[in-house]
Design a protein around this motif. Structure first.
Motif, PDB file in Angstrom:
ATOM      1  N   HIS A  11       0.820  -1.232   0.000  1.00  0.00           N
ATOM      2  CA  HIS A  11       0.000   0.000   0.000  1.00  0.00           C
ATOM      3  C   HIS A  11       0.844   1.269   0.000  1.00  0.00           C
ATOM      4  CE1 HIS A  11      -2.926  -2.799   2.211  1.00  0.00           C
ATOM      5  NE2 HIS A  11      -3.291  -2.710   0.948  1.00  0.00           N
ATOM      6  N   SER A  47      -0.082  -4.493  -4.530  1.00  0.00           N
ATOM      7  CA  SER A  47      -1.345  -4.515  -3.773  1.00  0.00           C
ATOM      8  C   SER A  47      -2.513  -4.050  -4.647  1.00  0.00           C
ATOM      9  CB  SER A  47      -1.270  -3.500  -2.633  1.00  0.00           C
ATOM     10  OG  SER A  47      -0.530  -3.980  -1.576  1.00  0.00           O
ATOM     11  N   ASN A  48      -3.721  -4.337  -4.201  1.00  0.00           N
ATOM     12  CA  ASN A  48      -4.882  -3.765  -4.917  1.00  0.00           C
ATOM     13  C   ASN A  48      -6.130  -3.588  -4.054  1.00  0.00           C
ATOM     14  OD1 ASN A  48      -5.997  -6.314  -4.584  1.00  0.00           O
ATOM     15  ND2 ASN A  48      -6.830  -6.382  -6.654  1.00  0.00           N
ATOM     16  N   ALA A  49      -6.068  -3.953  -2.746  1.00  0.00           N
ATOM     17  CA  ALA A  49      -7.327  -3.957  -1.981  1.00  0.00           C
ATOM     18  C   ALA A  49      -8.037  -2.601  -2.007  1.00  0.00           C
ATOM     19  CB  ALA A  49      -7.088  -4.440  -0.555  1.00  0.00           C
ATOM     20  N   PRO A  50      -7.334  -1.469  -1.798  1.00  0.00           N
ATOM     21  CA  PRO A  50      -8.065  -0.192  -1.860  1.00  0.00           C
ATOM     22  C   PRO A  50      -8.629   0.072  -3.265  1.00  0.00           C
ATOM     23  CG  PRO A  50      -5.918   0.083  -0.824  1.00  0.00           C
ATOM     24  CD  PRO A  50      -5.926  -1.280  -1.430  1.00  0.00           C
ATOM     25  N   LYS A 126     -10.957 -10.777   3.775  1.00  0.00           N
ATOM     26  CA  LYS A 126     -10.527  -9.553   3.073  1.00  0.00           C
ATOM     27  C   LYS A 126     -11.665  -8.540   3.029  1.00  0.00           C
ATOM     28  CE  LYS A 126      -6.352  -9.611   1.043  1.00  0.00           C
ATOM     29  NZ  LYS A 126      -5.383  -8.579   1.377  1.00  0.00           N
ATOM     30  N   GLY A 187      -2.513  -7.539  -7.276  1.00  0.00           N
ATOM     31  CA  GLY A 187      -3.636  -7.807  -6.372  1.00  0.00           C
ATOM     32  C   GLY A 187      -3.814  -9.285  -6.088  1.00  0.00           C
ATOM     33  N   GLY A 188      -2.720 -10.027  -6.185  1.00  0.00           N
ATOM     34  CA  GLY A 188      -2.803 -11.471  -5.917  1.00  0.00           C
ATOM     35  C   GLY A 188      -3.270 -12.283  -7.103  1.00  0.00           C
ATOM     36  N   ILE A 205     -10.591 -12.554  -3.195  1.00  0.00           N
ATOM     37  CA  ILE A 205      -9.381 -11.759  -3.452  1.00  0.00           C
ATOM     38  C   ILE A 205      -8.209 -12.539  -2.859  1.00  0.00           C
ATOM     39  CG2 ILE A 205      -8.132  -9.603  -2.969  1.00  0.00           C
ATOM     40  CD1 ILE A 205     -10.517  -8.886  -4.546  1.00  0.00           C
ATOM     41  N   VAL A 206      -7.234 -12.842  -3.697  1.00  0.00           N
ATOM     42  CA  VAL A 206      -6.081 -13.612  -3.223  1.00  0.00           C
ATOM     43  C   VAL A 206      -5.083 -12.663  -2.557  1.00  0.00           C
ATOM     44  CG1 VAL A 206      -4.178 -15.113  -3.968  1.00  0.00           C
ATOM     45  CG2 VAL A 206      -6.441 -15.334  -5.025  1.00  0.00           C
ATOM     46  N   GLU A 207      -4.461 -13.135  -1.495  1.00  0.00           N
ATOM     47  CA  GLU A 207      -3.454 -12.338  -0.785  1.00  0.00           C
ATOM     48  C   GLU A 207      -2.247 -12.130  -1.708  1.00  0.00           C
ATOM     49  OE1 GLU A 207      -3.194 -10.737   2.318  1.00  0.00           O
ATOM     50  OE2 GLU A 207      -1.422 -10.174   1.168  1.00  0.00           O
ATOM     51  N   LYS A 208      -1.942 -10.861  -1.996  1.00  0.00           N
ATOM     52  CA  LYS A 208      -0.880 -10.606  -2.984  1.00  0.00           C
ATOM     53  C   LYS A 208       0.501 -11.087  -2.530  1.00  0.00           C
ATOM     54  CE  LYS A 208       1.690  -6.793  -1.663  1.00  0.00           C
ATOM     55  NZ  LYS A 208       1.193  -6.735  -0.306  1.00  0.00           N
TER      56      LYS A 208
HETATM   57  N1  LIG Z   1      -4.838  -8.526  -2.930  1.00  0.00           N
HETATM   58  C1  LIG Z   1      -4.181  -8.046  -1.840  1.00  0.00           C
HETATM   59  O1  LIG Z   1      -3.636  -8.784  -1.014  1.00  0.00           O
HETATM   60  O2  LIG Z   1      -4.179  -6.688  -1.744  1.00  0.00           O
HETATM   61  P1  LIG Z   1      -3.605  -5.835  -0.537  1.00  0.00           P
HETATM   62  O3  LIG Z   1      -2.126  -6.139  -0.444  1.00  0.00           O
HETATM   63  O4  LIG Z   1      -3.874  -4.427  -0.977  1.00  0.00           O
HETATM   64  O5  LIG Z   1      -4.347  -6.230   0.707  1.00  0.00           O
END
Ligand SMILES: NC(=O)OP(=O)(O)O
Ligand SMILES: Nc1ncnc2c1ncn2[C@@H]1O[C@H](COP(=O)(O)OP(=O)(O)O)[C@@H](O)[C@H]1O
Length: 307
Positions: A11, A47-50, A126, A187-188, A205-208
């Motif tokens: 982030h 990352s991409n969550a936001p 997530k 974004g994973g 959403i996969v953990e990046k």
């Molecule tokens: N996809 C993902 O893990 O995004 P963040 O790192 O933004 O949480």
């Protein structure tokens, strides 16, 4: 000899909204260009969550006003790969040109295979999208989606299954072997379920960090580099006596995870990905640090190295 490095931008390195993203990526590409100048062959992920939350909110507003259905999470994830990937690819290209280096930078829209029986589908973690009212939260639950109560209302949460394989890995490796710079698994990656004749998208959403580790393994990288919001990993983080660590063996890192030393969504996935990566082949290392300390950390003078 060039070292192959998978750099995972968190982030802090990509920002959480448009103006922040522009500034953060602008700063990050200088670090990435420095790494290239010191002989690193880069594969970049982020990352991409936001961003995925922003896209999800925008498309759902559109759906409300145009009487159509909500955007599938897979489409939101793919858009986020373009949204962030474009900025990195455009700005890194310019930064390299300013330094007299011509190198193609491209973003590969990346899908990752996940297991339909992954326990994570039953325990969503997530958090995504905007704050919902009680009525909207109820509507989401009626559709089979999950919500969590937060300050000011509710937010949607989605499952985060583990990445098993990367669908476009041959294309990524072809670009890597041609000496090009690749942005992949953003974004994973977009989670998909493998079916006999197609890849069915999964609402998750996969953990990046875990995808970064998988990408590093499958591109046979030498180094997995996490660029996050702190210079070093600390033990007893958040307590009155945090202990920054310079070096952890895979066995020590594993023991710390087993002791519940790291928070589930911030540091733990980086440690888990690092341990998996370094345990699979001798000579590999994983480094966790801030963008500002990246160069020093690769020289072993900063950051936390897991080896
Ligand atoms: N996809 C993902 O893990 O995004 P963040 O790192 O933004 O949480
Ligand atoms: N043990 C720890 N050591 C250092 N930082 C930690 C630790 N646990 C949690 N953090 C916090 O977690 C952040 C990294 O998580 P996050 O911001 O979600 O990652 P990313 O940079 O990949 O987006 C760090 O910047 C720090 O604020």
């Amino acid at each position: 000899m060039e070292k192959r490095v998978v750099a995972a931008l968190g982030h802090h390195a990509v920002g959480t909204n448009f103006p922040e993203q522009y500034k953060a990526v602008h700063a990050s590409v200088k670090v990435l260009a420095d790494l290239i100048e010191t002989g690193c062959q880069l594969v970049i992920t982020h990352s991409n969550a936001p961003q995925v939350g922003m896209i999800h909110t925008a498309l759902n507003e559109y759906a409300k006003n145009h009487e159509t259905y909500n955007a599938p999470m897979s489409l939101c994830s793919s858009m986020s790969q373009g949204l962030v990937g474009y900025d990195i690819q455009n700005m890194l290209h310019s930064e390299l040109m300013d330094r007299g280096i011509y190198r193609t930078v491209s973003t590969v829209i990346t899908q990752v295979i996940v297991d339909p029986y992954d326990e994570a589908f039953y325990h969503p973690v997530k958090v995504i999208g905007r704050i919902l009212t009680k009525e909207e939260a109820q509507e989401e639950e009626n559709k089979g989606n999950y919500v969590v109560e937060v300050e000011g209302g509710y937010r949607r949460i989605v499952a985060s299954p583990k990445p098993i394989d990367i669908v476009e890995i041959d294309a990524i490796n072809a670009l890597v072997q041609a000496g090009q710079i690749v942005i992949a698994g953003g974004g994973g990656g977009i989670p998909v379920l493998k079916q006999p004749h197609r890849l069915k998208s999964a609402s998750a959403i996969v953990e990046k960090d875990l995808t970064a580790g998988k990408l590093a393994d499958l591109t046979d990288a030498d180094i997995l580099l996490f660029l996050t919001g702190v210079d070093q990993v600390s033990l007893h983080y958040g307590s009155s006596h945090p202990e920054p660590v310079d070096h952890l063996s895979a066995a020590q890192a594993r023991a710390c995870m087993a002791d519940g030393e790291f928070d589930e969504t911030g540091m733990q996935p980086k440690i888990e990905a690092s341990v998996n990566f370094v345990s699979q082949k001798a000579g590999r290392k994983a480094v966790i640090t801030s963008p500002e300390k990246a160069l020093a950390a690769l020289r072993g003078e900063a950051g936390t190295t897991i080896q």
